[in-house]
Design a protein around this motif. Structure first.
Motif, PDB file in Angstrom:
ATOM      1  N   GLN A  97       0.839  -1.202   0.000  1.00 18.84           N
ATOM      2  CA  GLN A  97       0.000   0.000   0.000  1.00 18.84           C
ATOM      3  C   GLN A  97       0.868   1.244   0.000  1.00 18.84           C
ATOM      4  O   GLN A  97       2.017   1.223   0.483  1.00 18.84           O
ATOM      5  N   PRO A  98       0.351   2.343  -0.500  1.00 16.87           N
ATOM      6  CA  PRO A  98       1.098   3.609  -0.420  1.00 16.87           C
ATOM      7  C   PRO A  98       1.496   3.902   1.018  1.00 16.87           C
ATOM      8  O   PRO A  98       0.711   3.704   1.949  1.00 16.87           O
ATOM      9  N   GLY A  99       2.724   4.353   1.176  1.00 18.49           N
ATOM     10  CA  GLY A  99       3.268   4.610   2.501  1.00 18.49           C
ATOM     11  C   GLY A  99       3.968   3.414   3.118  1.00 18.49           C
ATOM     12  O   GLY A  99       4.624   3.553   4.157  1.00 18.49           O
ATOM     13  N   GLY A 100       3.831   2.268   2.492  1.00 19.17           N
ATOM     14  CA  GLY A 100       4.444   1.057   3.020  1.00 19.17           C
ATOM     15  C   GLY A 100       5.905   0.912   2.657  1.00 19.17           C
ATOM     16  O   GLY A 100       6.507   1.799   2.030  1.00 19.17           O
ATOM     17  N   LYS A 143       5.283   5.149  -2.983  1.00 20.17           N
ATOM     18  CA  LYS A 143       4.253   5.892  -3.685  1.00 20.17           C
ATOM     19  C   LYS A 143       3.798   5.085  -4.899  1.00 20.17           C
ATOM     20  O   LYS A 143       4.565   4.258  -5.419  1.00 20.17           O
ATOM     21  N   PRO A 144       2.602   5.343  -5.382  1.00 20.33           N
ATOM     22  CA  PRO A 144       2.152   4.636  -6.592  1.00 20.33           C
ATOM     23  C   PRO A 144       3.122   4.796  -7.762  1.00 20.33           C
ATOM     24  O   PRO A 144       3.280   3.849  -8.554  1.00 20.33           O
ATOM     25  N   SER A 184      -0.097   0.153  -4.476  1.00 19.14           N
ATOM     26  CA  SER A 184      -1.498   0.440  -4.769  1.00 19.14           C
ATOM     27  C   SER A 184      -2.341   0.145  -3.545  1.00 19.14           C
ATOM     28  O   SER A 184      -2.029  -0.746  -2.760  1.00 19.14           O
ATOM     29  N   SER A 185      -3.410   0.922  -3.420  1.00 22.68           N
ATOM     30  CA  SER A 185      -4.356   0.664  -2.338  1.00 22.68           C
ATOM     31  C   SER A 185      -5.490  -0.228  -2.808  1.00 22.68           C
ATOM     32  O   SER A 185      -6.380  -0.572  -2.022  1.00 22.68           O
ATOM     33  N   ARG A 242      14.872   0.684 -12.534  1.00 27.40           N
ATOM     34  CA  ARG A 242      13.466   0.287 -12.596  1.00 27.40           C
ATOM     35  C   ARG A 242      12.858   0.713 -13.922  1.00 27.40           C
ATOM     36  O   ARG A 242      13.327   1.660 -14.549  1.00 27.40           O
ATOM     37  N   GLN A 243      11.841  -0.014 -14.299  1.00 27.48           N
ATOM     38  CA  GLN A 243      11.117   0.328 -15.516  1.00 27.48           C
ATOM     39  C   GLN A 243       9.636   0.184 -15.248  1.00 27.48           C
ATOM     40  O   GLN A 243       9.147  -0.908 -14.952  1.00 27.48           O
ATOM     41  N   ALA A 244       8.959   1.320 -15.346  1.00 26.07           N
ATOM     42  CA  ALA A 244       7.515   1.346 -15.168  1.00 26.07           C
ATOM     43  C   ALA A 244       6.841   1.083 -16.513  1.00 26.07           C
ATOM     44  O   ALA A 244       7.447   1.311 -17.571  1.00 26.07           O
TER      45      ALA A 244
END
Length: 130
Positions: free
Chosen positions: A13-16, A87-88, A129-130, A38-40
């Motif tokens: 989750q975000p913040g984790g 963060k996402p 992600s949440s 990294r690759q998004a």
């Protein structure tokens, strides 16, 4: 053959937080600088962080500075990336890669010169992600 295996990715989750590991086999990491990239989806691969062969120097991308920490344990032949306050936009496949000085020594940039890296891992997916 230089073999690198990443692990530790997953859904958070975000913040984790997550800790990624990059384990080397068939060779010792002692003389190598190591980078995390990294690759998004839909984006180019980018440098995240790197650590010098001595472990005395590390560099971070501005987007992760203060949230990510790179470290190495040569006794375990492993490099880690501790990721906090996720963060996402941190969602991506994360790769580790190695190179040797002077071609790659993590001296000021998280990006590696073309052809400077000797091996890449297969990647581990991080989804925030949440």
């Amino acid at each position: 053959q230089l073999l690198l295996v990443e692990s530790g990715g997953g859904l958070v989750q975000p913040g984790g937080s997550l800790r990624l590991s990059c384990a080397a086999s068939e060779f010792t990491l002692d003389y190598y600088a190591i980078g995390w990239f990294r690759q998004a989806p839909g984006k180019e691969r980018e440098g995240v962080s790197c650590i010098s062969s001595s472990g005395g120097n590390s560099v971070y991308a501005d987007s992760v500075k203060g949230r990510f920490t790179i470290s190495r344990d040569n006794t375990k032949n492993t490099v880690y990336l501790q990721m906090s306050s996720l963060k996402p936009e941190d969602t991506a496949v994360y790769y580790c890669a190695v190179g040797r000085p002077p071609y790659y020594d993590c001296s000021g940039s998280v990006e590696a010169p073309m052809g400077a890296l000797d091996a890449w891992g297969q990647g581990t997916l991080v989804t925030v992600s949440s």
